[in-house]
Write a protein that holds these residues in place. Structure first.
Motif, PDB file in Angstrom:
ATOM      1  N   ALA A 165      13.960   2.022  -2.102  1.00 54.92           N
ATOM      2  CA  ALA A 165      12.735   2.912  -3.355  1.00 54.92           C
ATOM      3  C   ALA A 165      12.938   4.369  -3.353  1.00 54.92           C
ATOM      4  O   ALA A 165      12.544   4.342  -5.285  1.00 54.92           O
ATOM      5  N   HIS A 166      13.688   4.978  -3.707  1.00 54.41           N
ATOM      6  CA  HIS A 166      14.707   6.618  -4.076  1.00 54.41           C
ATOM      7  C   HIS A 166      15.390   5.425  -5.194  1.00 54.41           C
ATOM      8  O   HIS A 166      15.023   6.231  -5.890  1.00 54.41           O
ATOM      9  N   LEU A 167      15.731   4.933  -4.803  1.00 56.01           N
ATOM     10  CA  LEU A 167      16.829   4.103  -6.128  1.00 56.01           C
ATOM     11  C   LEU A 167      15.488   3.921  -7.158  1.00 56.01           C
ATOM     12  O   LEU A 167      16.329   4.561  -8.286  1.00 56.01           O
ATOM     13  N   ALA A 168      15.010   3.408  -6.748  1.00 55.90           N
ATOM     14  CA  ALA A 168      13.737   3.038  -7.774  1.00 55.90           C
ATOM     15  C   ALA A 168      13.607   3.622  -8.738  1.00 55.90           C
ATOM     16  O   ALA A 168      13.438   3.610  -9.893  1.00 55.90           O
ATOM     17  N   ILE A 169      13.119   4.668  -8.349  1.00 52.56           N
ATOM     18  CA  ILE A 169      12.725   6.589  -8.718  1.00 52.56           C
ATOM     19  C   ILE A 169      14.175   6.607  -9.745  1.00 52.56           C
ATOM     20  O   ILE A 169      13.078   7.090 -10.924  1.00 52.56           O
ATOM     21  N   GLU A 170      15.085   7.078  -9.670  1.00 50.58           N
ATOM     22  CA  GLU A 170      15.685   7.142  -9.939  1.00 50.58           C
ATOM     23  C   GLU A 170      15.880   6.931 -11.518  1.00 50.58           C
ATOM     24  O   GLU A 170      16.430   6.817 -12.670  1.00 50.58           O
ATOM     25  N   LEU A 171      16.079   5.417 -11.402  1.00 53.30           N
ATOM     26  CA  LEU A 171      16.227   4.254 -12.424  1.00 53.30           C
ATOM     27  C   LEU A 171      14.710   4.204 -13.608  1.00 53.30           C
ATOM     28  O   LEU A 171      15.069   4.099 -14.357  1.00 53.30           O
ATOM     29  N   GLY A 179       9.750  11.652 -15.225  1.00 51.94           N
ATOM     30  CA  GLY A 179      10.086  13.000 -14.459  1.00 51.94           C
ATOM     31  C   GLY A 179      10.378  12.681 -13.303  1.00 51.94           C
ATOM     32  O   GLY A 179       8.939  14.206 -12.931  1.00 51.94           O
ATOM     33  N   LEU A 180       9.261  12.011 -12.417  1.00 51.95           N
ATOM     34  CA  LEU A 180       8.500  11.576 -10.893  1.00 51.95           C
ATOM     35  C   LEU A 180      10.096  12.661 -10.121  1.00 51.95           C
ATOM     36  O   LEU A 180      10.610  12.506  -9.915  1.00 51.95           O
ATOM     37  N   VAL A 181       9.289  13.346  -9.153  1.00 52.44           N
ATOM     38  CA  VAL A 181      10.097  14.088  -8.382  1.00 52.44           C
ATOM     39  C   VAL A 181       9.730  13.466  -6.957  1.00 52.44           C
ATOM     40  O   VAL A 181       9.109  13.481  -6.413  1.00 52.44           O
ATOM     41  N   HIS A 182      11.205  13.314  -6.210  1.00 48.94           N
ATOM     42  CA  HIS A 182      11.522  12.376  -4.926  1.00 48.94           C
ATOM     43  C   HIS A 182      10.783  12.843  -3.835  1.00 48.94           C
ATOM     44  O   HIS A 182      11.214  14.382  -4.051  1.00 48.94           O
ATOM     45  N   VAL A 183      10.257  12.494  -2.935  1.00 43.92           N
ATOM     46  CA  VAL A 183       9.945  13.317  -1.799  1.00 43.92           C
ATOM     47  C   VAL A 183      10.395  12.434  -0.569  1.00 43.92           C
ATOM     48  O   VAL A 183       9.087  11.783  -0.325  1.00 43.92           O
ATOM     49  N   PRO A 184      11.033  12.025  -0.560  1.00 53.90           N
ATOM     50  CA  PRO A 184      11.470  11.914   1.138  1.00 53.90           C
ATOM     51  C   PRO A 184      10.780  11.618   1.970  1.00 53.90           C
ATOM     52  O   PRO A 184      10.592  12.944   2.903  1.00 53.90           O
ATOM     53  N   TYR A 185      11.030  10.901   2.868  1.00 51.60           N
ATOM     54  CA  TYR A 185       9.272  10.912   4.546  1.00 51.60           C
ATOM     55  C   TYR A 185      10.812  10.247   5.481  1.00 51.60           C
ATOM     56  O   TYR A 185      11.901   9.841   5.214  1.00 51.60           O
ATOM     57  N   ARG A 186      10.173  10.576   6.940  1.00 50.40           N
ATOM     58  CA  ARG A 186      10.958   9.788   7.563  1.00 50.40           C
ATOM     59  C   ARG A 186      10.773   8.112   8.549  1.00 50.40           C
ATOM     60  O   ARG A 186       9.754   8.565   8.818  1.00 50.40           O
TER      61      ARG A 186
END
Length: 327
Positions: A165-171, A179-186
């Motif tokens: 999902a994080h890499l999907a945001i980058e793509l 320009g979405l800002v990634h917020v990682p959760y546990r």
């Protein structure tokens, strides 16, 4: 004496060559291990246990699910890479151990292309773009326009750094300029809770996790990273329709054997997987979770091997875009 010795060695070699096909023909003669690189209860473990009865029936021997958890799936994956290539040890794996970790980590104890013989892909679960219920955007185009008008104004949660999902945001950002800002959760749970509470406006996650939230109105799916629109959500646009180049971003589950496993043995394992996926109960359970089972003609080692190569290329680009480094 030398001539006699060479003759005996040659005869022994021919006998060994003949024994190989004979062993493959007799396979399996004892239970087959299906290694899961995660603890019980997750989607990979669920799938292994769903496939287990039908695969056991097709092979004529028990398929025993074995959980070898650790390091996000690396421990179990490495164990299978180093197992005897006799067909009695298989791996069921998701995307991360074979398509993300190899391009996001500097050191990995195995190579996904060199150390494994693909058996077949079981299914894909597409990644989706979820928005909080108070986000007024109804289409991807509206959402992207709004995001671009407020650079850095939309935070997007995921299950963690380096996740699919994080890499999907980058793509997605690269393809649309959102320009979405990634917020990682546990993990997925905390991120979903914050999305429902309105603490974050956007989340990228698997379709299977998002379906119920969408159905009961606690959040809305407005984009799906599949080649075509999902029959479960025909009104939801694909992310490609919003400008992404990659047709598919998903959690992909498949079966692998150690490299060097005889082709005839791999074929028996592949046929058992195909039989399990053709089972009506299995297909219904997976379909209800948004899983896309490939056509029978694509449940092959060649097809799954190409999927892994394609995913490695896609995620390599995403890792570079996000400067992602995992340890």
């Amino acid at each position: 004496m030398t001539t006699r010795r060479n003759t005996l060695l040659a005869a022994a070699g021919l006998a060994g060559l003949a024994a190989g096909p004979a062993r493959a023909q007799a396979f399996p003669e004892r239970p087959v291990r299906l290694v899961v690189g995660y603890p019980p209860g997750g989607n990979v473990d669920f799938t292994a246990r769903l496939l287990q009865p039908a695969m056991s029936q097709a092979l004529g021997q028990p398929v025993v699910v074995e959980n070898r958890a650790g390091a996000g799936g690396i421990v179990g994956t490495d164990a299978v890479a180093k197992a005897r290539p006799d067909g009695y040890t298989m791996l069921i794996t998701g995307t991360a151990p074979v398509s993300i970790f190899p391009v996001a980590m500097e050191r990995l104890p195995y190579d996904p292309l060199r150390d494994f013989a693909p058996i077949g892909m079981a299914y894909r679960v597409p990644i989706v773009l979820l928005v909080a219920k108070d986000i007024t955007s109804r289409t991807l185009a509206e959402f992207v326009t709004r995001a671009k008008a407020t650079p850095g104004g939309f935070s997007a949660g995921t299950a963690g750094t380096g996740s699919g999902a994080h890499l999907a945001i980058e793509l997605f950002n690269a393809g649309t300029g959102a320009g979405l800002v990634h917020v990682p959760y546990r993990g997925t749970g905390p991120a979903l809770n914050d999305l429902i509470a309105g603490n974050i406006p956007v989340m990228f996650d698997q379709l299977s996790s998002a379906l119920q939230l969408h159905a009961d109105g606690r959040a809305r799916i407005i984009g799906i990273a599949s080649a075509e629109r999902s029959p479960l959500l025909p009104q939801v646009e694909t992310l490609r329709e919003a400008g992404m180049v990659e047709a598919e971003l998903s959690t992909t589950l498949g079966l692998l054997a150690p490299a060097g496993t005889p082709a005839a043995v791999v074929e028996k394992l592949r046929a058992a997987l195909a039989a399990a996926l053709a089972d009506a109960t299995v297909a219904q359970r997976l379909g209800s979770l948004g899983a896309v089972i490939p056509p029978a003609a694509n449940i092959t080692p060649a097809y799954y091997g190409q999927v892994i190569r394609d995913e490695l290329d896609i995620y390599r680009r995403a890792v570079r875009l996000g400067n992602v480094k995992l340890e």
